[in-house]
Design an enzyme around this catalytic site. Sequence first.
Site, PDB file in Angstrom:
ATOM      1  N   ASP A 301      56.381  37.990 -22.431  1.00 19.25           N
ATOM      2  CA  ASP A 301      56.718  38.060 -23.851  1.00 19.25           C
ATOM      3  C   ASP A 301      58.210  37.819 -24.016  1.00 19.25           C
ATOM      4  OD1 ASP A 301      54.959  39.158 -26.430  1.00 19.25           O
ATOM      5  OD2 ASP A 301      57.132  39.207 -26.726  1.00 19.25           O
ATOM      6  N   CYS A 400      45.584  36.073 -35.191  1.00 19.38           N
ATOM      7  CA  CYS A 400      45.123  36.914 -36.302  1.00 19.38           C
ATOM      8  C   CYS A 400      45.469  36.194 -37.612  1.00 19.38           C
ATOM      9  CB  CYS A 400      45.706  38.315 -36.244  1.00 19.38           C
ATOM     10  SG  CYS A 400      47.486  38.361 -36.169  1.00 19.38           S
TER      11      CYS A 400
END
Length: 514
Positions: A301, A400
């Site tokens: 990340d 999402c």
Amino acid sequence: MSSPVTPLSRVSRGRSNRGGAGPRGAAVPEVGPAGCGAWVALPGTGAGTGHGALHRGRLRPGRAAAPGRRPQDSGNVKQLYALVSETLRYSPVLDSIMDGAALLKAEKKLPPHLAKVLVYDLLFGKGLKCGGRWKVLVLKHRARLQAELARLKVRRKVSCNEDLLVPTEGVIQALQVPRYVRVNTLKTCKDDVVDYFKRQGYSYLGRAARMEELSSLSGKQFLLDPHLPELLVFPPQTDFHENRLYVAGHIILQDKASCLPAFLLSPPSGSHVIDACAAPGNKTSHMAAILKNKGQIFAFDLDPNRLATMSTMLVRAGASCCELANQDFLTVDPSDPKYSNVTYILLDPSCSGSGMVNRLPAEESAPSSERLRALARFQRKALSHALRFPALQRLAYSTCSVQQEENEDVVWDVLQEHGTAFRLVNVLPSWPHRGLATFPGAECCLRACPAATLTNGFFVAVLERQQECTSQGSSSSLPAEAEVDGGAERSQDGEGRGPRATRKKRRKKSPCVK
Ligand SMILES: C[S@@+](CC[C@H](N)C(=O)[O-])C[C@H]1O[C@@H](n2cnc3c(N)ncnc32)[C@H](O)[C@@H]1O
């Protein structure tokens, strides 16, 4: 229930932190004195002793995010959060009152966002108890602001403040989405959690046969999800954030749609897996549970703060097979021997988040086309990069977002770019909401939304490397035949075992898609 385990996950800082679409990429890493490429131990693991010179610092900030930690901070944080979210909830009302009272015209130096918080506190909150010099400015306009509020109520024919709030689409949808609770099988098992809730006065209705049953839950009832074997379902708004099982990491509060990528990827125990955009790590911990902590998850990340939160969460979840790196996934070298055994990749890149029903009112407007283009550019790059890992067999791509540009368009562009090397897998044929029919086979992808699947808005596509062709025919990038159906893959006790259960058998029959 089994006792907590101490994971020995590691966090490294990658060599590069360039580019990427991570919105928070610029934050200063809050790791110890470690330099580029240094390794940092997880808090409380004692892992720093076992790896010699690689460990040069301790990662601290994630502790703040853990429930139950640093109680001295939690009061202020809670109050601040409440003030900001209530201000946002009242935002349109406050705009109207401030416009009517011409507050910002009269006080040109008053920052508009701060003005809104102060006016909220004055009219709807605690009456502006603090605020320093800005408070003085706002208080000069108190009478006019109160008069504007009274006028607004008369105009809207309401008598109390709450009635000024028209529920937004997001709020209405959030009220329909059940509370999903994923049982963390690294620490406990479904039956123990069910027993625990029964002892707490909940009534267990067994495994739901149909999705509709989830929407009729009320009071203290709960069910087992019809698709995911370790997912319990409670009525919407049930709050478990203070629950003992949550605090101890025995249960994870995770929307059903967000459980799909790891469930559908389903790496066998012992696999090497990449989680390309991993923080805050819900899907990583789910994969660690599927792997039974055997194997290796390389989690990347860009955002060090989110990684810090993630490391705390993984400790709590007992996930010990993860190696965390603060690195741009696009700079991870697919030919690095370290990744030569990576056969599974989960790619859940930054996206517009347009499917999230709990978004704050200020975020509710649709993402601009410019933003969508930038996000899709990154998503395509990341997906294409992931497909370059030489041993890769299967990949789950998820967002999402409900925007076609970030979902079907990305998948189709990248599949075409890679010729016939990969195909889409037709996952969960019984799932009611499919990919938009924008290309042949798009129905193999899954979509989710509050109305159709009682979840947040979501998208998942599973890609699989095409097997070498045999005399049966030539390969194609068209999707495979129906492969996984939640209803068709029940184990003897009637529960789903995960997508891999049927995969091997079917692959033998049809190595190529005609
Ligand atoms: C949607 S979130 C991931 C959520 C996560 N998979 C989970 O289930 O908890 C996307 C993440 O991608 C990270 N990100 C963005 N660009 C990246 C890049 N180039 N390389 C690695 N991570 C990146 C962001 O910092 C963010 O944490």
